[in-house]
Scaffold this active site. Sequence first.
Site, mmCIF file in Angstrom:
data_model
loop_
_atom_site.group_PDB
_atom_site.id
_atom_site.type_symbol
_atom_site.label_atom_id
_atom_site.label_comp_id
_atom_site.label_asym_id
_atom_site.label_seq_id
_atom_site.Cartn_x
_atom_site.Cartn_y
_atom_site.Cartn_z
ATOM 1 N N LEU A 9 0.842 -1.184 0.000
ATOM 2 C CA LEU A 9 0.000 0.000 0.000
ATOM 3 C C LEU A 9 0.885 1.245 0.000
ATOM 4 O O LEU A 9 2.012 1.207 0.488
ATOM 5 C CB LEU A 9 -0.899 0.027 1.247
ATOM 6 N N ASP A 10 0.356 2.331 -0.541
ATOM 7 C CA ASP A 10 1.067 3.600 -0.425
ATOM 8 C C ASP A 10 1.252 3.936 1.046
ATOM 9 O O ASP A 10 0.491 3.482 1.910
ATOM 10 C CB ASP A 10 0.277 4.723 -1.115
ATOM 11 N N ARG A 11 2.224 4.763 1.321
ATOM 12 C CA ARG A 11 2.624 5.058 2.693
ATOM 13 C C ARG A 11 1.462 5.494 3.587
ATOM 14 O O ARG A 11 1.380 5.101 4.740
ATOM 15 C CB ARG A 11 3.696 6.151 2.667
#
Length: 202
Positions: free
Chosen positions: A11-13
Site C-alpha cells: 500500500l502507499d505510505r
Amino acid sequence: MLFRSHLVFRLDRETSGVVVMAKDSATASKLQKATQQRLIGKIYLAILTGQLAQPVTVDQSLGPDPDSCVTIRSKVVAAGTPGAQAAVTHFVPIASAGGYTLARVRLETGRKHQIRAHALWLGYPVVGDKLYGPDESLYLEFAQHGWTERHATLLPLSRQALHCAEIDLRPAREPHVFRAALADELAQFCRERMGIATDGIG
C-alpha cells in the site's frame, strides 16, 4: 520453524487496510502473476472532496507528469504518450454529505497512484492527499518539514483518506478473502464532517 514472509500486495505510505504476505516464494510468485493477469479482486474505500452523485468509471491512461515538481507523480495522459499505461477505475458513491463523498472504489488495473490520480482527474481528489490534492508542493514540504500550518489550512485530514477494504484471492483459485474495517480516523472524519456512521461498511 521460521518462515520468510513475502510481500505480495503493498500500500502507499498513507493508505490503510489490507496487505497480503505469503509464507513461501512459490505462493508469492503465483499471486503476483495472478495480479498481473488481473485475477485479484481489490476494493478500496476513499473519502473524496466534493459530492459525487452517481457511479462513474474512469478509463484514462496514466503516465509520468512532465510538468510536475515531484518526479514520482503520475498523471492522466493520452494513450500513446511515452510512459502511458491503460488504467481503469470504478467509483461508486456510498454516501455524500458536507461537501465530501465516501466511495467504494474497484480497480481493473493496478497502476502506481491509480485511484488518487484518477480521482483528481475526475475532479474529486482524495481528501488529505498531499501530492494529488490542492497543491503538490505540500508533498515536498511535508517530506522536508513535516506537518505545517499550511498543511492544516489546505488539508482537512493529516493523511490521505484511502483504505484497502478487501482483497479477494478467489479468482486466482485461492480460497481467501481478506477484509479490513475502515480505519478509525477515517470513520471519525465521516462522523464529524459528513454526519454518517460507517459501521459495517467495508
